[in-house]
Design a protein around this motif. Structure first.
Motif, PDB file in Angstrom:
ATOM      1  N   UNK A  58     -45.759  -7.775 -15.887  1.00  0.00           N
ATOM      2  CA  UNK A  58     -45.203  -8.807 -16.627  1.00  0.00           C
ATOM      3  C   UNK A  58     -45.597 -10.150 -16.214  1.00  0.00           C
ATOM      4  N   UNK A  59     -45.256 -10.493 -14.799  1.00  0.00           N
ATOM      5  CA  UNK A  59     -45.810 -11.904 -14.288  1.00  0.00           C
ATOM      6  C   UNK A  59     -47.090 -12.199 -14.495  1.00  0.00           C
TER       7      UNK A  59
ATOM      8  N   UNK B 299     -51.490 -15.105 -16.933  1.00  0.00           N
ATOM      9  CA  UNK B 299     -52.768 -15.107 -17.837  1.00  0.00           C
ATOM     10  C   UNK B 299     -52.825 -15.566 -19.046  1.00  0.00           C
ATOM     11  N   UNK B 300     -51.439 -15.346 -19.718  1.00  0.00           N
ATOM     12  CA  UNK B 300     -51.419 -16.239 -21.052  1.00  0.00           C
ATOM     13  C   UNK B 300     -51.340 -17.518 -21.042  1.00  0.00           C
ATOM     14  N   UNK B 301     -50.794 -18.157 -19.697  1.00  0.00           N
ATOM     15  CA  UNK B 301     -50.603 -19.631 -19.555  1.00  0.00           C
ATOM     16  C   UNK B 301     -51.997 -20.206 -19.211  1.00  0.00           C
ATOM     17  N   UNK B 302     -52.767 -19.449 -18.574  1.00  0.00           N
ATOM     18  CA  UNK B 302     -54.182 -19.792 -18.336  1.00  0.00           C
ATOM     19  C   UNK B 302     -55.234 -19.742 -19.290  1.00  0.00           C
ATOM     20  N   UNK B 303     -54.900 -18.847 -20.410  1.00  0.00           N
ATOM     21  CA  UNK B 303     -55.569 -18.864 -21.460  1.00  0.00           C
ATOM     22  C   UNK B 303     -55.341 -20.146 -22.405  1.00  0.00           C
ATOM     23  N   UNK B 304     -54.093 -20.408 -22.514  1.00  0.00           N
ATOM     24  CA  UNK B 304     -53.849 -21.696 -23.230  1.00  0.00           C
ATOM     25  C   UNK B 304     -54.355 -22.828 -22.548  1.00  0.00           C
ATOM     26  N   UNK B 305     -54.160 -22.881 -21.320  1.00  0.00           N
ATOM     27  CA  UNK B 305     -54.723 -23.918 -20.726  1.00  0.00           C
ATOM     28  C   UNK B 305     -56.148 -24.211 -20.823  1.00  0.00           C
TER      29      UNK B 305
END
Length: 174
Positions: free
Chosen positions: A36-37, A42-48
């Motif tokens: 989950x972490x 990964x989602x935060x990096x994708x948004x960035x």
């Protein structure tokens, strides 16, 4: 008796399997928490990365629009009489630049009625600040003139400029 031994043996095997499974539950919980972490990161990096890509595209669009406005500015002031600068350059340049052009540049550069200046070269010197810096060369049949021009992307107008001396390929004087 044989059946009861078989049932007892099967019960012991199933109890052993059940015991092993219960012992693995804490490890599986840790793995699930880590997964989950990792997913969240990964989602935060994708948004960035999407933000960076869209920011780069937006910057390219800003530089492209600014370059065309600087080209229009140079075409306007180099192909019109000095007396029309306050009206024709309004919105393209700050009042300071218009005054400088009227008082300083125009008398020292031959902008005759017959001369037509083309802008064969516009180079971006600094494309990452809020002010873009350009090197612009205006060329006619008689002479070539180089300028450094500062364009403010927030105000969308030329805020500073200076004239440079030319030597080399763009120098028409022989």
């Amino acid at each position: 008796m044989k059946n009861s031994r078989l049932i007892i043996f099967a019960s012991l095997v199933l109890a052993g399997i059940l015991l092993v499974q219960f012992n693995q539950i804490p490890n599986l919980d840790k793995q699930l928490g880590q997964a989950r972490v990792d997913l969240k990161q990964a989602k935060a990096n994708q948004v960035k990365s999407q933000t960076i890509v869209s920011s780069r595209k937006l910057r390219q669009e800003t530089v492209s629009n600014s370059t065309s406005r600087v080209n229009k500015f140079v075409q306007t002031f180099s192909n019109q009489p000095t007396s029309s600068y306050p009206d024709s350059l309004k919105g393209l340049a700050s009042q300071k630049v218009i005054n400088e052009l009227t008082q300083t540049f125009a008398p020292s550069v031959t902008f005759s009625d017959k001369a037509h200046y083309d802008v064969p070269l516009i180079g971006v010197k600094n494309a990452w600040g809020s002010d873009l810096e350009y090197l612009v060369i205006a060329k006619s049949d008689a002479q070539s003139v180089a300028y450094t021009i500062t364009y403010d992307t927030d105000e969308k107008q030329v805020t500073d400029m200076s004239r440079l001396t030319l030597k080399g390929a763009f120098d028409n004087e022989k």
